[in-house]
Scaffold this active site. Structure first.
Site, PDB file in Angstrom:
ATOM      1  N   ASP A  96       0.857  -1.181   0.000  1.00  0.00           N
ATOM      2  CA  ASP A  96       0.000   0.000   0.000  1.00  0.00           C
ATOM      3  C   ASP A  96       0.899   1.239   0.000  1.00  0.00           C
ATOM      4  OD1 ASP A  96      -2.122   1.760   0.516  1.00  0.00           O
ATOM      5  OD2 ASP A  96      -3.084   0.336   1.870  1.00  0.00           O
ATOM      6  N   GLU A 246      -6.852   3.891  -5.261  1.00  0.00           N
ATOM      7  CA  GLU A 246      -8.013   4.284  -4.454  1.00  0.00           C
ATOM      8  C   GLU A 246      -8.432   5.670  -4.923  1.00  0.00           C
ATOM      9  OE1 GLU A 246      -9.413   4.890   0.159  1.00  0.00           O
ATOM     10  OE2 GLU A 246      -7.511   5.716  -0.518  1.00  0.00           O
ATOM     11  N   HIS A 320     -10.776  -1.406   5.390  1.00  0.00           N
ATOM     12  CA  HIS A 320     -10.476  -0.964   6.755  1.00  0.00           C
ATOM     13  C   HIS A 320     -11.094   0.398   7.077  1.00  0.00           C
ATOM     14  CE1 HIS A 320      -7.753   0.919   4.012  1.00  0.00           C
ATOM     15  NE2 HIS A 320      -7.432   1.810   4.947  1.00  0.00           N
TER      16      HIS A 320
HETATM   17  C1  GLC Z   1      -7.159   6.193   2.529  1.00  0.00           C
HETATM   18  C2  GLC Z   1      -6.984   5.086   3.533  1.00  0.00           C
HETATM   19  C3  GLC Z   1      -7.392   5.599   4.885  1.00  0.00           C
HETATM   20  C4  GLC Z   1      -6.491   6.753   5.241  1.00  0.00           C
HETATM   21  C5  GLC Z   1      -6.518   7.826   4.159  1.00  0.00           C
HETATM   22  C6  GLC Z   1      -5.395   8.799   4.337  1.00  0.00           C
HETATM   23  O1  GLC Z   1      -8.480   6.565   2.371  1.00  0.00           O
HETATM   24  O2  GLC Z   1      -7.726   3.967   3.126  1.00  0.00           O
HETATM   25  O3  GLC Z   1      -7.346   4.599   5.870  1.00  0.00           O
HETATM   26  O4  GLC Z   1      -6.895   7.315   6.457  1.00  0.00           O
HETATM   27  O5  GLC Z   1      -6.359   7.283   2.877  1.00  0.00           O
HETATM   28  O6  GLC Z   1      -4.174   8.182   4.041  1.00  0.00           O
END
Ligand code: GLC
Length: 554
Positions: A96, A246, A320
Site C-alpha cells: 500500500d 483508491e 479498513h
Molecule cells: C485512505 C486510507 C485511509 C487513510 C486515508 C489517508 O483513504 O484507506 O485509511 O486514512 O487514505 O491516508
C-alpha cells in the site's frame, strides 16, 4: 501476470490480523502463520495495508519512513520470509503506497520545518498570517485543511490529519523519490501495489476558496493526475503488475482513463459511490437507511459504463475504512448467514476484480462499542467532537459512530473461540467484537454451509467460469429496487445471478425450462429452486445455462 481477471484479492490490516509475539498487535509473522488458511481459501494476492515506520496517528497511513518496517510489525527479515512463503503458495503480496502525503515526522518534513527550502518544496507551503489560511478547504478528517507553522510564517496543506502533510507532486524531485520507493519494494519481490487516494495528488495551479463545498472539486482527479500516474507506472515498470488506485469522489470518465489498458495507467480502481447510499445528503455523519434504488443504479452505471469503454472495476463492499457489510447492507440479527452470502454473491459475480477484507469471509459484524473510550480511529474521535459541538447528545454521537466509524472493521480477526478470539494471547490493542465464540474461522471451516465455505466456492467459481471472469454483464429487472439481477455471458455460456437485497419475499418470474439449467450456488437449501417464483429474504440464486435461451426474467 497471467490472466489477472481470474484473480481474487484479500486485504489484510496487519495490526488486527494475527499477533505472533504476544504484544497485542498483529504483525508480519502473524500473516505468514496464516498463509495456509489463505491458500485454502483460494485467494491469489494479499494487499497488506501500511506497515512502514509511522507514528500511527492514522494507523500507518502516516508514513515516516517508506524503506523500513515499523518494529511493531516485525523486521525486514520477517517481510522477506513472508514474501518467500507466499510465493511458494503462489500468493502475491501487494503493498500500500501512501503517496499523497507523508507523516510530519518524515525527515523530509522535518527538514522543511528547519527552514530548508528544498524540502519545503516537497510539500505545499504557502505564506500567510496566523488567522488567515490560504483557502477555506476542509480536511477529510474535520477542520481546516491548512496548518500554520509560526516559525516559518507559512501554512501547509493536509487533506487528512494535520500530521499528514500533502506532497507536492509538481516537484519532479518528489516524483523521483516516490519512484525509488516503488523500485525498492519491487526488488524485494512484491507483486503489486495499491495507491492510496492517488486521484488527489495533483493540486490546482491556483488555490482558491470553495464557496459550494470543502475544496475537493479543485484537487479531485486534478489537472495532471493522469500524466503523473503514467509517468510513475512507466518509470518503475509496473504496468504488468497488479495495481489498484483508491479514487476518492471520482468520476466514471476518469476511472475509464485510469484503467483502460491503452492508457497504461492502472489495472483497476476503487470508487466509493455505492458506499454512500446510506449517507444523508451525502454526509457520512448523518444516518439514513440504505437507498436501494441509488445502490442499484450506481452498480448499473458503473458496471456498464466501465464495460463499454474497456475500463476495469475493483468490486468490493468492505475495507479498513468501511463498516462491516453484513451489519450495513444485510441483517446481522435475523438473516446473518443468508444476507452475508447474498452480499458476497452480488459483488463477486460482477464484472471486475473482487476484494475480500479480512473477516468479511466469515461474516464479521460491527462491534457496537458502548463507550467512546473504545474508539481509536482519529477520524471517529474528531467527528465525535464535531457532533457534540453541533449539539448532538453523547448518546446520539455514539450511535452515529456505532454505524459509521472506521473502527467497525478494525477489531481483531476472529480465528477461534479461545480468549481474544485466537488473535493474540494478550489483551489486543483494540476491543474485540463480542460474538467471536459464534463467528470465527475455525467453526466455519468445519461447516460446509458456512459463510466462509460460500466465499471459497465463489472464488473457485471465478476460476472455473469464464463467463464470470471474462464475460459481459447486463442487468435484468432494472426497475425493481429490491432485486439486483444480472446476466454474465461468454461465448455460449450464460450465468444468471439473482439477489434479493431486501428482508421480504420478492416475486420474480423465471420461465426456466428445468432441464437446461444447472444451479451453481444458492443460500437457501431448496432443491426445486427453478419452481420457485418467490425470492426469499436476502436470497441469492446463481444458475448457468449452456445453450442459448431467450432469457425473460420479470
Ligand atoms: C485512505 C486510507 C485511509 C487513510 C486515508 C489517508 O483513504 O484507506 O485509511 O486514512 O487514505 O491516508
Amino acid at each position: 501476470m497471467q490472466d489477472f481477471k481470474k484473480k481474487v484479492i484479500y486485504q489484510i490490516y496487519p495490526k488486527s490480523f494475527k499477533d505472533s509475539n504476544a504484544d497485542g498487535f498483529g504483525d508480519l509473522n502473524g500473516i505468514t502463520e496464516k498463509l495456509d488458511y489463505l491458500y485454502w481459501l483460494g485467494v491469489d494476492y494479499i494487499w497488506v495495508t501500511p506497515f512502514f515506520i509511522s507514528p500511527q496517528k492514522d494507523n500507518g497511513y502516516d508514513v515516516a519512513d517508506y524503506y523500513n518496517i515499523d518494529p511493531m510489525f516485525g523486521t525486514m527479515k520477517d517481510f522477506e520470509q513472508l514474501i518467500q512463503s507466499a510465493t511458494k503458495k503462489q500468493i502475491g503480496i501487494m503493498l500500500d503506497m501512501v503517496f499523497n502525503h507523508t507523516s510530519t515526522s518524515h525527515i523530509w518534513f522535518q527538514r522543511a520545518l528547519q527552514g530548508d527550502r528544498n524540502y519545503q518544496d516537497y510539500y505545499i507551503f504557502r505564506e500567510g498570517t496566523p488567522n488567515c489560511p490560504p483557502t477555506n478547504w476542509q480536511s477529510k478528517f474535520g477542520g481546516s485543511a491548512w496548518e500554520y507553522v509560526p516559525s516559518l510564517q507559512k501554512w501547509y496543506l493536509h487533506l487528512f490529519d494535520k500530521t499528514q502533510a500533502d506532497l507536492n507532486w509538481e516537484n519532479p524531485i518528489v516524483r523521483e523519490e516516490l519512484k525509488n520507493i516503488i523500485r525498492f519494494w519491487k526488488q524485494k519481490g512484491v507483486q503489486g501495489f495499491r495507491f492510496d487516494v492517488v486521484n488527489l495528488i495533483s493540486k490546482p495551479a491556483i488555490f482558491e476558496d470553495d464557496f459550494s463545498g470543502d475544496g475537493r472539486k479543485f484537487y479531485t482527479d486534478g489537472p495532471h493526475v493522469h500524466e503523473y500516474i503514467k509517468e510513475l507506472v512507466r518509470d518503475t515498470n509496473i504496468a504488468d503488475m497488479v495495481t489498484v488506485g483508491e479514487m476518492s469522489s471520482t468520476s466514471i470518465e476518469n476511472c475509464i482513463r485510469y484503467t483502460n489498458p491503452t492508457e497504461k495507467e492502472l489495472r483497476m480502481c476503487f470508487n466509493f459511490h455505492h458506499l454512500k447510499v446510506d449517507y444523508k445528503n451525502g454526509n457520512k455523519w448523518e444516518l439514513q437507511p440504505v437507498d436501494r434504488k441509488a445502490l442499484k443504479n450506481l452498480f448499473i452505471t458503473w458496471q456498464t459504463g466501465m464495460q463499454e469503454n474497456n475500463g476495469w472495476n475493483a468490486v468490493f463492499w468492505c475495507n479498513h475504512d468501511q463498516p462491516r457489510v453484513v451489519s450495513r447492507f444485510g441483517n446481522d440479527k435475523h438473516y446473518w448467514k443468508q444476507s452475508a452470502k447474498m452480499l458476497a454473491s452480488a459483488i463477486h459475480l460482477m464484472r471486475g476484480t473482487p476484494y475480500i477484507y479480512q473477516g468479511e469471509e466469515i461474516g464479521m459484524t460491527n462491534p457496537c462499542f458502548t463507550s467512546i473510550d473504545q474508539y481509536q480511529d482519529i477520524e471517529s474521535i474528531n467527528y465525535y467532537n464535531i457532533l457534540l459541538e453541533n449539539k448532538k447528545s453523547k448518546e446520539e454521537a455514539l450511535h452515529i459512530l456505532q454505524e459509521r466509524s472506521r473502527d467497525n472493521s478494525r477489531t481483531p480477526m476472529q480465528w477461534n473461540e479461545h480468549p481474544y478470539a485466537g488473535f493474540s494471547t494478550q489483551k489486543p490493542w483494540m476491543s474485540l467484537t463480542g460474538n467471536y465464540t459464534q463467528i470465527n474461522v475455525e467453526r466455519e471451516q468445519n461447516d460446509p454451509d458456512s459463510i466462509l465455505c460460500f466465499y471459497k466456492k465463489l472464488i473457485s467459481l471465478r476460476k472455473q467460469e469464464k463467463a464470470i471472469s471474462h464475460g459481459t454483464i447486463s442487468f435484468l429487472k432494472k426497475e425493481d429496487d429490491n432485486v439486483l439481477a444480472y446476466i454474465r455471458e461468454y461465448e455460449h455460456d450464460q450465468i444468471v445471478v439473482l439477489n434479493n437485497l431486501s428482508d421480504t419475499e420478492q416475486p420474480i418470474y423465471t420461465p426456466l425450462p428445468l432441464e437446461n439449467y444447472t444451479l451453481l450456488l444458492g443460500n437457501y437449501n431448496h432443491s426445486s429452486f427453478t419452481h420457485t417464483r418467490i425470492l426469499l429474504p436476502y436470497e441469492t440464486i446463481v444458475f448457468k445455462h449452456l445453450k442459448n435461451p431467450v432469457l425473460n426474467i420479470k
